[in-house]
Enzyme design. Structure first.
Site, PDB file in Angstrom:
ATOM      1  N   ARG A  77     -29.606  28.018 -27.592  1.00  0.00           N
ATOM      2  CA  ARG A  77     -30.034  27.875 -26.197  1.00  0.00           C
ATOM      3  C   ARG A  77     -30.137  29.263 -25.579  1.00  0.00           C
ATOM      4  O   ARG A  77     -29.153  29.998 -25.546  1.00  0.00           O
ATOM      5  CB  ARG A  77     -29.008  27.024 -25.440  1.00  0.00           C
ATOM      6  CG  ARG A  77     -29.269  26.984 -23.964  1.00  0.00           C
ATOM      7  CD  ARG A  77     -28.259  26.118 -23.210  1.00  0.00           C
ATOM      8  NE  ARG A  77     -28.577  26.206 -21.793  1.00  0.00           N
ATOM      9  CZ  ARG A  77     -27.720  26.579 -20.846  1.00  0.00           C
ATOM     10  NH1 ARG A  77     -26.467  26.855 -21.130  1.00  0.00           N
ATOM     11  NH2 ARG A  77     -28.113  26.673 -19.600  1.00  0.00           N
ATOM     12  N   HIS A 121     -32.061  30.825 -15.461  1.00  0.00           N
ATOM     13  CA  HIS A 121     -30.637  31.171 -15.560  1.00  0.00           C
ATOM     14  C   HIS A 121     -30.430  32.406 -14.677  1.00  0.00           C
ATOM     15  O   HIS A 121     -30.030  33.463 -15.154  1.00  0.00           O
ATOM     16  CB  HIS A 121     -30.242  31.395 -17.019  1.00  0.00           C
ATOM     17  CG  HIS A 121     -28.762  31.288 -17.292  1.00  0.00           C
ATOM     18  ND1 HIS A 121     -28.233  30.486 -18.280  1.00  0.00           N
ATOM     19  CD2 HIS A 121     -27.709  31.894 -16.711  1.00  0.00           C
ATOM     20  CE1 HIS A 121     -26.910  30.609 -18.299  1.00  0.00           C
ATOM     21  NE2 HIS A 121     -26.568  31.470 -17.352  1.00  0.00           N
ATOM     22  N   GLU A 166     -26.868  25.412 -13.918  1.00  0.00           N
ATOM     23  CA  GLU A 166     -25.782  25.441 -12.938  1.00  0.00           C
ATOM     24  C   GLU A 166     -26.236  25.617 -11.489  1.00  0.00           C
ATOM     25  O   GLU A 166     -26.000  26.673 -10.870  1.00  0.00           O
ATOM     26  CB  GLU A 166     -24.764  26.529 -13.318  1.00  0.00           C
ATOM     27  CG  GLU A 166     -24.177  26.332 -14.712  1.00  0.00           C
ATOM     28  CD  GLU A 166     -23.130  27.380 -15.099  1.00  0.00           C
ATOM     29  OE1 GLU A 166     -23.010  28.386 -14.395  1.00  0.00           O
ATOM     30  OE2 GLU A 166     -22.436  27.169 -16.106  1.00  0.00           O
ATOM     31  N   ASN A 299     -21.910  21.908 -18.756  1.00  0.00           N
ATOM     32  CA  ASN A 299     -21.117  23.124 -18.992  1.00  0.00           C
ATOM     33  C   ASN A 299     -19.699  22.834 -18.522  1.00  0.00           C
ATOM     34  O   ASN A 299     -19.492  22.487 -17.357  1.00  0.00           O
ATOM     35  CB  ASN A 299     -21.671  24.311 -18.206  1.00  0.00           C
ATOM     36  CG  ASN A 299     -23.032  24.757 -18.722  1.00  0.00           C
ATOM     37  OD1 ASN A 299     -23.544  24.223 -19.710  1.00  0.00           O
ATOM     38  ND2 ASN A 299     -23.617  25.737 -18.064  1.00  0.00           N
ATOM     39  N   TYR A 301     -15.719  24.384 -18.575  1.00  0.00           N
ATOM     40  CA  TYR A 301     -14.793  25.470 -18.901  1.00  0.00           C
ATOM     41  C   TYR A 301     -13.353  25.133 -18.547  1.00  0.00           C
ATOM     42  O   TYR A 301     -12.435  25.492 -19.255  1.00  0.00           O
ATOM     43  CB  TYR A 301     -15.201  26.758 -18.166  1.00  0.00           C
ATOM     44  CG  TYR A 301     -16.446  27.382 -18.766  1.00  0.00           C
ATOM     45  CD1 TYR A 301     -16.344  28.285 -19.811  1.00  0.00           C
ATOM     46  CD2 TYR A 301     -17.711  27.039 -18.304  1.00  0.00           C
ATOM     47  CE1 TYR A 301     -17.474  28.844 -20.387  1.00  0.00           C
ATOM     48  CE2 TYR A 301     -18.853  27.597 -18.873  1.00  0.00           C
ATOM     49  CZ  TYR A 301     -18.726  28.493 -19.918  1.00  0.00           C
ATOM     50  OH  TYR A 301     -19.838  29.042 -20.495  1.00  0.00           O
ATOM     51  N   GLU A 356     -22.691  24.490 -22.607  1.00  0.00           N
ATOM     52  CA  GLU A 356     -21.809  25.661 -22.627  1.00  0.00           C
ATOM     53  C   GLU A 356     -20.360  25.202 -22.702  1.00  0.00           C
ATOM     54  O   GLU A 356     -19.957  24.281 -21.989  1.00  0.00           O
ATOM     55  CB  GLU A 356     -21.937  26.514 -21.356  1.00  0.00           C
ATOM     56  CG  GLU A 356     -23.195  27.325 -21.261  1.00  0.00           C
ATOM     57  CD  GLU A 356     -23.264  28.173 -20.004  1.00  0.00           C
ATOM     58  OE1 GLU A 356     -22.201  28.584 -19.489  1.00  0.00           O
ATOM     59  OE2 GLU A 356     -24.382  28.407 -19.529  1.00  0.00           O
TER      60      GLU A 356
HETATM   61  O1  IFM Z   1     -21.549  33.589 -18.448  1.00  0.00           O
HETATM   62  C1  IFM Z   1     -21.612  32.407 -17.712  1.00  0.00           C
HETATM   63  C2  IFM Z   1     -22.945  31.741 -17.877  1.00  0.00           C
HETATM   64  O2  IFM Z   1     -24.006  32.571 -17.532  1.00  0.00           O
HETATM   65  C3  IFM Z   1     -23.022  30.510 -17.013  1.00  0.00           C
HETATM   66  N1  IFM Z   1     -21.891  29.649 -17.241  1.00  0.00           N
HETATM   67  C4  IFM Z   1     -20.583  30.232 -17.241  1.00  0.00           C
HETATM   68  C5  IFM Z   1     -20.539  31.440 -18.158  1.00  0.00           C
HETATM   69  C6  IFM Z   1     -19.139  32.063 -18.142  1.00  0.00           C
HETATM   70  O3  IFM Z   1     -18.783  32.434 -16.855  1.00  0.00           O
END
Ligand code: IFM
Length: 453
Positions: A77, A121, A166, A299, A301, A356
């Site tokens: 990606r 992005h 995002e 995404n 985290y 992500e």
């Molecule tokens: O690096 C970023 C990415 O560009 C978008 N999502 C979160 C990642 C980590 O912060």
């Protein structure tokens, strides 16, 4: 041994974004983006760095594709830089820009790697920012023009498209919190920006479909599971608000054609929306935004533990979480399972990809020239396992993209954070696969892994 096998056809890959890796910002007709302007403004980036050179991927793309091939990646990606394609934001097309991505796509396909293209992005052409940026409706129209140009040029070979990465970051983080370009602190502008991003997605989807027959088209949202810090009614209410602010404000329009009513009322009461409310919504917008898509990119985290008090302070996490990455984000793999289940139940999605998931740790090459990033390997293993649980429970998860292929420019944090499974020496541009990459190579080859190993 508890070996987890993934279904046939499940795609394994990595992800990057143009401004974070390409460099070459002045080459081949690329124009200035809002991130060039922002990084060159003193005080905006933690280490004072820019993406001018980054990982020099613009010159080293062949080597980077070879790296992915050696690691056995099945998908990649990446994002296209709008200012390379339409330096004026709209209008004249820069063929050199298109050629770069065409060569990259050809090389990926040649290597047996499926390209997933993200159209936006975050590197908006500065010229569009000067004309009002995302808070201006015209930027949504410009995006559709840009999406048309790129999907026309690459649509015969690219069959997976992501309109935006995002929207929360594009709108709130960039226009209200001010941490990302263009660095504003303006609630109404942030909410208008978010609407225009979603609208541009909705308007672009049919255009991409027409240019790229048989393609899958979707959008990527970043989700943060919102968890109440206690059973107190005020904490539960606060966590619901944080969920509305971060997650529902973007997902509800896409799947229910409406902004969440509780949040609209709250934003009005707080003066974040103009007195007239959702003035930026025009007739037909919500139906356009809720266009049918083929997948949702997720995404994930970390989670946010929310109390009434921390929400007051902007949703900060209460201390201490035992295990955090170097971004300060709590390591919470179970959240991957909880999130996927929640999305499945609340939004009835046809298909999901983790677009992500990854962790920032600064482990560096030792005397053996290897990078022993055991914390990242464990992070990935546990998040893969949580995804597997969701799959087993019926979530239509079709692939997983680790963020990121290589260490890169981490926006406002500059080069202080390393998310790559491949180490980058920024002085020499040498790439060294970390232990996590070698482990991932094995997972891909075996289509599974030992969850306890
Ligand atoms: O690096 C970023 C990415 O560009 C978008 N999502 C979160 C990642 C980590 O912060």
């Amino acid at each position: 041994m508890s070996v987890l096998q993934f279904p046939k056809g499940f795609l394994w890959g990595t992800a990057t974004a143009a401004y974070q890796i390409e460099g070459a910002v002045y080459e081949d007709g690329r124009s200035e983006s809002i991130w060039d302007r922002f990084t060159h403004t003193p005080g905006k980036i933690l280490d004072g760095s820019t993406g001018d050179v980054a990982c020099d991927h613009y010159h080293r793309w062949r080597e980077d594709v070879a790296l992915m091939k050696n690691l056995g990646m099945q998908a990649y990606r990446f994002s296209v830089a709008w200012p390379r394609i339409l330096p004026g934001g709209r209008g004249a097309v820069n063929q050199a820009g298109l050629d770069f991505y065409r060569r990259l796509v050809d090389e990926l396909l040649e290597a047996g790697i499926t390209p997933f293209v993200t159209l936006y992005h975050w590197d908006l052409p500065q010229v569009l920012q000067d004309a009002g940026g995302w808070p201006a409706r015209a930027t949504a129209e410009a995006f559709v023009e840009y999406a048309d140009v790129v999907s026309r040029a690459l649509g015969d070979q690219v069959k997976h498209w992501i309109t935006h990465n995002e929207p929360w970051c594009i709108s709130i983080l960039s226009h209200q919190i001010g941490e990302h370009a263009p660095g504003w602190h303006d609630w109404p502008a942030a909410l208008a920006a978010g609407h225009h991003v979603l609208l541009s997605h909705g308007l672009a989807v049919p255009v991409i479909r027409a240019n790229s027959p048989g393609a899958e088209v979707g959008i990527t949202l970043n989700f943060t599971q919102s968890v109440a810090a206690s059973d107190r009614a005020e904490d539960i209410a606060a966590s619901r608000i944080f969920d509305g602010f971060f997650n529902r404000w973007f997902a509800d329009p896409l799947y229910y054609a409406a902004y969440p009513e509780d949040m609209v009322a709250l934003y009005r009461a707080q003066g974040h929306l103009p007195a007239g409310g959702l003035e930026f919504v025009q007739p037909g917008d919500m139906a356009a935004i809720a266009v049918t898509t083929d997948f949702l990119g997720v995404n994930y985290y970390t989670r946010a533990v929310i109390s009434a008090e921390t929400l007051e302070q902007g949703g900060a996490l209460p201390e201490p979480a035992l295990d955090r990455t170097e971004m300060g984000w709590e390591v919470y793999p179970e959240g991957m399972y909880e999130l996927l289940m929640r999305l499945h139940v609340d939004y009835h999605l046809p298909k999901l990809y983790i677009t992500e998931s990854g962790a920032s740790y600064s482990d560096a090459p030792g005397p053996d020239r290897r990078v022993h990033d055991e914390r990242r390997r464990t992070f990935l293993r546990d998040h893969f396992a949580a995804s597997h649980r969701a799959l087993t429970a019926g979530v239509p998860l079709a692939g997983y993209f680790v963020w990121s292929l290589i260490d890169n420019f981490e926006w406002a944090k500059g080069y202080t954070q390393r998310f790559g499974i491949v180490w980058v020496d920024y002085a020499t541009q040498e790439r060294i696969p970390k232990d996590s990459a070698l482990w991932y190579q094995q997972v891909i080859a075996e289509h599974g892994f030992d969850a306890a190993g």
